[in-house]
Design a protein around this motif. Structure first.
Motif, PDB file in Angstrom:
ATOM      1  N   ARG A  97      43.916  37.042  35.462  1.00 52.98           N
ATOM      2  CA  ARG A  97      44.867  37.399  34.504  1.00 52.98           C
ATOM      3  C   ARG A  97      46.237  37.954  34.284  1.00 52.98           C
ATOM      4  O   ARG A  97      47.183  37.674  34.041  1.00 52.98           O
ATOM      5  CB  ARG A  97      44.365  37.841  33.425  1.00 52.98           C
ATOM      6  CG  ARG A  97      43.215  37.585  32.302  1.00 52.98           C
ATOM      7  CD  ARG A  97      42.167  38.566  31.434  1.00 52.98           C
ATOM      8  NE  ARG A  97      41.081  37.822  30.871  1.00 52.98           N
ATOM      9  CZ  ARG A  97      40.281  38.708  31.417  1.00 52.98           C
ATOM     10  NH1 ARG A  97      40.820  40.399  32.513  1.00 52.98           N
ATOM     11  NH2 ARG A  97      38.613  38.452  31.812  1.00 52.98           N
ATOM     12  N   LYS A  98      46.215  38.265  35.969  1.00 53.54           N
ATOM     13  CA  LYS A  98      47.799  39.703  35.990  1.00 53.54           C
ATOM     14  C   LYS A  98      48.003  38.254  36.953  1.00 53.54           C
ATOM     15  O   LYS A  98      49.374  38.850  37.877  1.00 53.54           O
ATOM     16  CB  LYS A  98      47.098  41.331  36.588  1.00 53.54           C
ATOM     17  CG  LYS A  98      46.712  41.858  35.747  1.00 53.54           C
ATOM     18  CD  LYS A  98      46.187  43.004  36.828  1.00 53.54           C
ATOM     19  CE  LYS A  98      46.234  44.242  35.425  1.00 53.54           C
ATOM     20  NZ  LYS A  98      44.908  45.588  36.568  1.00 53.54           N
ATOM     21  N   GLY A  99      47.510  37.793  37.650  1.00 48.89           N
ATOM     22  CA  GLY A  99      48.813  36.733  38.584  1.00 48.89           C
ATOM     23  C   GLY A  99      48.496  36.759  39.913  1.00 48.89           C
ATOM     24  O   GLY A  99      49.480  36.575  40.382  1.00 48.89           O
ATOM     25  N   SER A 154      45.179  33.164  42.069  1.00 48.86           N
ATOM     26  CA  SER A 154      44.671  32.083  40.889  1.00 48.86           C
ATOM     27  C   SER A 154      43.220  30.962  40.675  1.00 48.86           C
ATOM     28  O   SER A 154      43.510  31.446  42.346  1.00 48.86           O
ATOM     29  CB  SER A 154      46.026  31.560  41.255  1.00 48.86           C
ATOM     30  OG  SER A 154      46.453  30.688  42.570  1.00 48.86           O
TER      31      SER A 154
END
Lengths: 254, 254
Positions: free
Chosen positions: A249-251, A254
Motif C-alpha cells: 500500500r505504501k509502494g 509491488s
C-alpha cells in the motif's frame, strides 16, 4: 523443449542474500534443524533402498540439492548423504567402487551463488557446482543424478495461482499471500497450482535421475483430516502477509 | 588429495564483477575477438580430431570453459564448441547419439557467478553449471569432461613467484608486476612459476578428461627468438604496473 526455455518461465524470489544479520544464512536454524531430524531416515533409506548396481556402473556419485539457497543447511544435508552412501558402499564390500562425489547446488538464478560458493566447506570431499534455475523445470541431462535432495522448499509454488489476484474470480484472495482463513475456491486454486507444479517437478526428475537412484523430499504437511487453517505456521503467515500488504500500500514493494 | 584442498591453495583475483561501465563484462571485446578468431581452428580440430567413440558411449556431451569470468565471451566460445560438435556428429551420421549438452563454467571462487548466471543466454541449448575454484587444481571428477576450453587465461599465474618480492633474492623485482625490462633472474622466476603451474594444470586435466576428448588452450605467446621485452602488451603492462605501485604507496591497494 530446450533447457533454457524450461527454466525461465517461473517466478523467482530467492532467499535473502549475503551473510548480514537479516540474511538467510544467519536466519535458517529452523531449516538446519529439519536436516538434522531427517538424518536418521536418510541413512535408513539409503541403506535399505539405494540400488548397489549404481556403484558398479559409475565411479562418480552425483548428488543434487534442489532449493539449496546460500547455506549452511545445504552443506550439512550433502554431508549426511555422502556419509550414508559411503556406509552403504562399504556395507556391500564395494569400498573402492565409488571414488568421487560431485554435488550440484541448485536454486533460482537470482540466488546468491557467490555467497554459496564463498562458504563451501574447506574440508569438503566432493566436487561442487552451482546450477541456476527453477526445479519445476529441467536442470540436468538425462539419467545424470544418483540422489536428489529437496528440503523444505517444495511448498514454494512456481507462481501464485492466477485466480487469487483476479478481482472478478470467485477465488480472489483480496491481496492476501496465503489461503489461510480464505474461502474454499482460494484453497482449491492453491491446491491446483501445487498439483501442477509437482507434476512438472516429478516429470523433470524422472528424466534426470539415474535408474536405481533415490530422492528425498522433505515437505511440510498437515495431519490427515486437519483443517488448512490450523497449521502451526498460521500466525507467522498472517503477520508476514499483513506486513507485505501494508508495504504494498505504501509502494515499498509491488 | 581431497577436491577442496586442491582448489584453495591458490591466490584468487577475479575480473571486475557486475555489468557497470568498468566491469569485465563491458570491457572484454578483445577477449571476445580472440574467441571469434579461434572459431575456424576450433571447427577444424573438432572435425578432424574428436573421437567419435565419445558419441557412442554417452548421451550427454560435457564442455568446461576454464577461466570463464562473467561473460559474454564465454557464451560465444561455448556456442562455437556446441555447433562444431553437432556438425561432427552429423557428419558421422550420428545425429541422434548426442542428445544433450552440459556446460560447466569455471573461474575462481570470488568470480561474479551471480552476474554470469543472470546473463546466461535465454535461448541456450545446454544445461549450465558454475564451478568455483582454480584451474590449477582438480575441479571435476575423473573422466567426466569431453571438451576443455581455456581462452586467454593461462597467462594468469597461480601466484607471483616468491623470489620476486624477496628483497634478499637476486630475483627481487622492486615491486614491479611483470618481468619486462627486468634482470634475467626475474624472468627465470616467472618461467619457473609458469612451468610449475602448467604441470598442475595438465595433471588435473589429464585425470578429468574423457578418453578421446579434446582441449583448446588459447595462450598469448611471443614469436620464437623474440625478446621478452618486445611484447605488444609491454606498454599497457608498464602503465598498469606503475599505477598499481603508486596506489600501493598511497595505501589504496596492498
Amino acid at each position: 523443449m530446450a533447457p533454457a526455455e524450461e527454466s525461465t518461465k517461473f517466478e523467482a524470489y530467492p532467499m535473502k542474500s549475503g551473510d548480514g544479520p537479516n540474511s538467510y544464512a544467519k536466519n535458517s536454524t529452523y531449516q538446519r534443524g529439519i536436516v538434522d531430524i531427517a538424518k536418521e531416515i536418510l541413512h535408513k533409506e539409503i541403506a535399505e533402498r539405494l540400488d548397489i548396481e549404481i556403484f558398479l556402473s559409475s565411479n562418480t556419485f552425483h548428488i543434487a540439492d534442489l532449493g539449496c539457497s546460500v547455506g549452511p543447511s545445504t552443506f550439512f544435508a550433502v554431508q549426511n548423504i555422502l556419509e550414508a552412501v559411503e556406509l552403504k558402499s562399504q556395507s556391500q564390500g564395494l569400498n573402492s567402487q565409488i571414488s568421487e562425489f560431485q554435488v550440484f547446488f541448485n536454486d533460482h538464478t537470482p540466488n546468491d551463488f557467490n555467497m554459496l560458493f564463498k562458504s563451501l566447506p574447506q574440508n569438503r570431499r566432493y566436487y561442487a557446482a552451482g546450477v541456476p534455475g527453477s526445479f519445476y523445470g529441467r536442470l540436468f541431462p538425462k539419467a545424470s543424478i544418483h540422489f536428489f535432495h529437496a528440503s523444505f522448499c517444495l511448498h514454494w509454488l512456481s507462481r501464485a495461482p492466477k485466480e487469487v489476484s483476479d478481482k472478478n474470480s470467485s477465488a480472489w484472495n483480496k491481496g492476501r499471500i496465503h489461503y489461510l482463513n480464505s474461502r474454499e475456491e482460494v484453497v482449491e486454486a492453491y491446491e491446483a497450482q501445487h498439483g501442477e507444479d509437482m507434476e512438472c517437478f516429478l516429470h523433470a526428475r524422472a528424466q534426470e535421475i539415474v535408474c536405481g537412484g533415490l530422492m528425498l523430499l522433505i515437505v511440510p504437511g498437515l495431519p490427515h483430516g486437519a483443517s488448512h487453517s490450523h497449521t502451526e505456521a498460521k500466525g507467522s503467515h498472517e503477520v508476514v502477509g499483513s506486513c507485505l500488504m501494508d508495504m504494498a500500500r505504501k509502494g515499498i514493494v509491488s
